[in-house]
Design an enzyme around this catalytic site. Sequence first.
Site, PDB file in Angstrom:
ATOM      1  N   SER A 109      62.229 102.627  31.270  1.00 55.20           N
ATOM      2  CA  SER A 109      63.329 102.175  30.412  1.00 55.20           C
ATOM      3  C   SER A 109      63.114 100.705  30.066  1.00 55.20           C
ATOM      4  O   SER A 109      62.481  99.949  30.820  1.00 55.20           O
ATOM      5  CB  SER A 109      64.675 102.333  31.127  1.00 55.20           C
ATOM      6  OG  SER A 109      64.877 103.651  31.565  1.00 55.20           O
ATOM      7  N   GLU A 159      57.395 101.142  27.338  1.00 60.26           N
ATOM      8  CA  GLU A 159      56.847 101.959  26.244  1.00 60.26           C
ATOM      9  C   GLU A 159      56.808 101.133  24.965  1.00 60.26           C
ATOM     10  O   GLU A 159      57.648 100.256  24.744  1.00 60.26           O
ATOM     11  CB  GLU A 159      57.677 103.222  26.064  1.00 60.26           C
ATOM     12  CG  GLU A 159      59.172 103.011  25.840  1.00 60.26           C
ATOM     13  CD  GLU A 159      59.542 102.747  24.407  1.00 60.26           C
ATOM     14  OE1 GLU A 159      58.702 102.990  23.524  1.00 60.26           O
ATOM     15  OE2 GLU A 159      60.663 102.282  24.179  1.00 60.26           O
ATOM     16  N   ALA A 211      61.558  91.958  19.620  1.00 55.83           N
ATOM     17  CA  ALA A 211      62.193  90.817  18.954  1.00 55.83           C
ATOM     18  C   ALA A 211      61.301  90.265  17.841  1.00 55.83           C
ATOM     19  O   ALA A 211      61.773  89.943  16.749  1.00 55.83           O
ATOM     20  CB  ALA A 211      62.515  89.729  19.974  1.00 55.83           C
ATOM     21  N   GLY A 221      66.867  99.618  12.179  1.00 50.08           N
ATOM     22  CA  GLY A 221      67.810 100.367  13.006  1.00 50.08           C
ATOM     23  C   GLY A 221      67.097 100.899  14.216  1.00 50.08           C
ATOM     24  O   GLY A 221      66.083 100.349  14.647  1.00 50.08           O
ATOM     25  N   CYS A 269      66.198 100.468  19.744  1.00 53.28           N
ATOM     26  CA  CYS A 269      65.536  99.377  20.463  1.00 53.28           C
ATOM     27  C   CYS A 269      65.773  97.984  19.896  1.00 53.28           C
ATOM     28  O   CYS A 269      66.151  97.072  20.636  1.00 53.28           O
ATOM     29  CB  CYS A 269      64.030  99.640  20.512  1.00 53.28           C
ATOM     30  SG  CYS A 269      63.585 101.062  21.517  1.00 53.28           S
TER      31      CYS A 269
END
Length: 456
Positions: free
Chosen positions: A127, A157, A221, A269, A272
Site C-alpha cells: 500500500s 507499486e 507528486a 484523477g 493515487c
Amino acid sequence: MTKICCIGAGYVGGPTMAMIAKQCPDVQVNVVDINEKRIAAWQTDDLPIFEPGLLGVVKEARGRNLFFSTDVDQGIRDADIIFVSVNTPTKTFGEGAGCASDLQYWELCARRIKEVSISDKIIVEKSTLPVRTAEAMERVLHAGDNPVHFEVLSNPEFLAEGTAIEDLECPDRVLIGGHETETGQKALQTLAEIYATWIPRERILTTNLWSSELSKLTANAFLAQRVSSINAISALCEATEADVGEVAHAIGTDSRIGPKFLKASIGFGGSCFKKDILNLVYLCESYGLPEPANYWRQVVTMNDYQETRFVKTMLHNMFNTIANKRIAVFGFAFKADTGDTRESPAIKVCRELASEHATIVVSDPEAMDNAKLEMPELADQIEFEEDPYKAAFGAHAVAVLTDWKQYGELDYQRIYDSMQKPAFLFDGRNMLDHNALFEMGFEVYSIGKGLKTHLK
C-alpha cells in the site's frame, strides 16, 4: 515451496499477485480479502476490476499456484511472505483530515498478522504509505512477548491503470526498501530473488526503508506536478491564442524535460495522485516545513481550478445558461482502459453541471457501474446510457471527459445531426480532430486552444 499471502484483492494486490504467480510457478500465491463478493469474482472470468490483459494472466496461474480466499487467518499462518495491500484513503475526520492517510485498516491488518502468526515472516508494504510507517508497523508487530520475528520491507507499486499488466511484466524499476541490518538485507534479497525471475537485476533498485516509502509519494507528486504545470499553461494559451499542443511539443523535445505527462486536459484523477500529494503536504507540515507543503498543495489547487474552468467555459459559451439543457458526458473513468472512477474529473464536472440545473447523460464503456455509485444525490438529474449515440441524441452539448480510443472513432456527423443546434463539443482530453468537427458544424472547444465558433 515459497508461500506468499497478499492481504487485499484490489487494483494493486490482484494484478501484482497474478503476475508473480504467472512468472514464478514454484511460488504459491494466496490472495485474501474479507470482501466475499470480490474474492468470488476473482475466481470467475468476470473479474472485479477491468484491466487489459489481466484475465489472461489470472487464468494462466489460477488453480495452479494462484488462489483466492476469504480465509485471511489461514493465509497469514501459511505464508513466508505477506504483502499488505489494503486501502489507505485520505482521512475525513480528526487531525490531518483532508490530507493525512487513514491508517486504520493498515493497523488492523498488522495486528491481525501478529495475532495469528506462528512462524517468522517477511512483511511487505505494498500500500502507499507515509514515510516511516514501517517503523509503526514494526512496533505493532513486535509489541509484547511474541517470539515470532517480522522483517518489514517497503515495495511500493508504480502501476498505471490501463497499462498495469505491461507495467508488471516489463517495469521501469522495482523498488525494495529494507533495514541495513543482516536480517533486513536477507529479507530484501529474498524478495528481490522473486522479482529477478523475470525482471533484469539492474531494474531492481534497493534502498533503505524510508527512502522507498518516500519515493512512491514523490514519484506521484512529480507526475501530477507536470500535469498541473501544462494545464496552467493551457489557460494562458487560450488567453494569448497560443496552441498548448505546440507549446508542449516544443518544450517536450528538450531532453531535460521530455514529452511525457505534458498533455493538457481537464485534469488528473485516480486513487493515487491527489491522495499522495496531500499526504506529502501533511508530512511536510508535520515536520515543520510550511513552504514545501504550500508548494505541493498548489498542484492540487491547480487541478481543481482546471476542472472548474472547464465547466465555466461550457457555461460561458452556451450563452451563460445550461439550465434544462441536455449535456452528453462521454467518459466517466478517470482515464481510458480502466473502470476506475475514483477522483475522476468527471465527478466534479457533473456536480457543477447539475448545480446549473443541466440534464446530464453519462456514457462510458467500462465505468458505468462505478459511475452510478459516485453521485447518488444527483440520481434525478443524471441519466446513464452506454450507447454514446443515444446519449448525444437531442443534446445541446457533448463533453469528452475520458480519452477512450473508441471516442475518436465515432461517427460525429451522425452525432451532430441528432443534436440541438448550435451543437457544442467540449473536448476535455484534446483527443479529437477539431478542424473536422468544426467543418461539420460543431462549436468546438479544446483545452489550451480555445473555441472554434461559427457564431459571430
